[in-house]
Design a protein around this motif. Structure first.
Motif, mmCIF file in Angstrom:
data_model
loop_
_atom_site.group_PDB
_atom_site.id
_atom_site.type_symbol
_atom_site.label_atom_id
_atom_site.label_comp_id
_atom_site.label_asym_id
_atom_site.label_seq_id
_atom_site.Cartn_x
_atom_site.Cartn_y
_atom_site.Cartn_z
ATOM 1 N N PRO A 112 0.855 -1.133 0.025
ATOM 2 C CA PRO A 112 0.123 0.054 0.117
ATOM 3 C C PRO A 112 0.901 1.377 0.147
ATOM 4 N N GLU A 113 0.160 2.234 -0.449
ATOM 5 C CA GLU A 113 0.960 3.539 -0.334
ATOM 6 C C GLU A 113 2.186 3.811 -1.505
ATOM 7 N N LEU A 114 3.270 3.212 -1.123
ATOM 8 C CA LEU A 114 4.356 3.223 -1.995
ATOM 9 C C LEU A 114 4.813 1.680 -2.324
ATOM 10 N N ASP A 115 4.305 1.456 -3.753
ATOM 11 C CA ASP A 115 4.542 0.202 -4.132
ATOM 12 C C ASP A 115 5.794 -0.031 -4.563
ATOM 13 N N GLY A 116 6.216 -1.570 -4.651
ATOM 14 C CA GLY A 116 7.558 -1.955 -4.993
ATOM 15 C C GLY A 116 8.215 -1.444 -6.174
ATOM 16 N N TRP A 117 7.372 -1.067 -7.250
ATOM 17 C CA TRP A 117 7.878 -0.269 -8.324
ATOM 18 C C TRP A 117 8.315 1.256 -8.196
ATOM 19 N N SER A 118 7.522 1.749 -7.164
ATOM 20 C CA SER A 118 8.103 3.013 -6.912
ATOM 21 C C SER A 118 9.232 3.147 -5.996
ATOM 22 N N VAL A 119 9.397 2.215 -5.145
ATOM 23 C CA VAL A 119 10.371 2.195 -4.550
ATOM 24 C C VAL A 119 11.721 1.689 -5.245
ATOM 25 N N LEU A 120 11.502 0.838 -6.426
ATOM 26 C CA LEU A 120 12.612 0.455 -7.240
ATOM 27 C C LEU A 120 13.082 1.836 -7.988
ATOM 28 N N THR A 121 12.168 2.469 -8.433
ATOM 29 C CA THR A 121 12.508 3.569 -9.165
ATOM 30 C C THR A 121 13.488 4.584 -8.304
ATOM 31 N N GLN A 122 13.006 4.883 -7.136
ATOM 32 C CA GLN A 122 13.737 5.712 -6.142
ATOM 33 C C GLN A 122 15.194 5.125 -5.755
ATOM 34 N N LEU A 123 15.199 3.794 -5.621
ATOM 35 C CA LEU A 123 16.633 3.249 -5.368
ATOM 36 C C LEU A 123 17.408 3.216 -6.499
ATOM 37 N N LYS A 124 17.004 2.944 -7.713
ATOM 38 C CA LYS A 124 17.818 3.174 -9.094
ATOM 39 C C LYS A 124 18.192 4.560 -9.405
ATOM 40 N N SER A 125 17.277 5.560 -9.031
ATOM 41 C CA SER A 125 17.676 6.875 -9.302
ATOM 42 C C SER A 125 18.756 7.471 -8.327
ATOM 43 N N ASP A 126 18.920 7.032 -7.214
ATOM 44 C CA ASP A 126 19.784 7.342 -6.187
ATOM 45 C C ASP A 126 21.294 7.003 -6.300
ATOM 46 N N GLU A 127 22.103 7.860 -6.564
ATOM 47 C CA GLU A 127 23.619 7.498 -6.919
ATOM 48 C C GLU A 127 24.231 6.539 -5.834
ATOM 49 N N GLU A 128 23.825 6.762 -4.682
ATOM 50 C CA GLU A 128 24.533 6.004 -3.630
ATOM 51 C C GLU A 128 23.751 4.730 -3.407
ATOM 52 N N LEU A 129 22.661 4.353 -4.039
ATOM 53 C CA LEU A 129 21.820 3.100 -3.745
ATOM 54 C C LEU A 129 21.860 2.324 -5.190
ATOM 55 N N SER A 130 21.986 3.030 -6.453
ATOM 56 C CA SER A 130 21.449 2.479 -7.546
ATOM 57 C C SER A 130 22.540 1.174 -7.930
ATOM 58 N N HIS A 131 23.492 0.944 -7.322
ATOM 59 C CA HIS A 131 24.383 -0.335 -7.389
ATOM 60 C C HIS A 131 23.960 -1.687 -6.685
ATOM 61 N N ILE A 132 22.959 -1.242 -5.936
ATOM 62 C CA ILE A 132 22.555 -2.587 -5.147
ATOM 63 C C ILE A 132 21.693 -3.543 -5.788
ATOM 64 N N PRO A 133 21.979 -4.727 -5.721
ATOM 65 C CA PRO A 133 20.910 -5.739 -6.391
ATOM 66 C C PRO A 133 19.481 -5.668 -5.778
ATOM 67 N N VAL A 134 18.482 -5.622 -6.522
ATOM 68 C CA VAL A 134 17.137 -5.636 -5.866
ATOM 69 C C VAL A 134 16.326 -6.917 -6.575
ATOM 70 N N ILE A 135 15.749 -7.655 -5.696
ATOM 71 C CA ILE A 135 15.246 -8.881 -5.946
ATOM 72 C C ILE A 135 13.645 -8.577 -5.805
ATOM 73 N N MET A 136 12.676 -8.464 -6.931
ATOM 74 C CA MET A 136 11.428 -8.055 -6.758
ATOM 75 C C MET A 136 10.792 -9.574 -6.465
ATOM 76 N N MET A 137 9.826 -9.439 -5.506
ATOM 77 C CA MET A 137 9.265 -10.584 -5.052
ATOM 78 C C MET A 137 7.642 -10.339 -4.971
ATOM 79 N N SER A 138 6.806 -11.262 -4.969
ATOM 80 C CA SER A 138 5.318 -11.164 -4.712
ATOM 81 C C SER A 138 4.954 -12.300 -4.305
#
Length: 89
Positions: free
Chosen positions: A59-85
């Motif tokens: 709810p509120e901030l879904d996984g795709w929105s979080v992923l977008t913010q993670l990948k647009s942050d220079e300090e976090l964009s290198h971290i591998p993200v595993i999407m789950m449902s």
């Protein structure tokens, strides 16, 4: 992931957080959990984990929105993200 890596688990379902935490700890990982996308982003910025598991449907901030913010942050964009449902079917 090699043993000893830190993993941030972001999921709004407490039972999934518990399941993932148990599984990852059993396999030698340091685990941090976040109950929603906003807290997950905050913790990712603070902890800079080696990997992140991310629930797609929250709810509120879904996984795709979080992923977008993670990948647009220079300090976090290198971290591998595993999407789950997970569904109860």
């Amino acid at each position: 992931l090699p043993a000893g890596t830190s993993v941030l688990v972001i999921d709004d379902d407490p039972s999934v957080l518990e399941l993932m935490e148990r599984f990852l700890r059993k396999n030698g990982h340091t685990v941090h959990t976040a109950p929603d996308g906003r807290k997950g982003l905050e913790m990712a910025r603070k902890l800079k984990p080696d990997a992140i598991t991310l629930d797609v449907m929250m709810p509120e901030l879904d996984g795709w929105s979080v992923l977008t913010q993670l990948k647009s942050d220079e300090e976090l964009s290198h971290i591998p993200v595993i999407m789950m449902s997970m569904v109860n079917e």
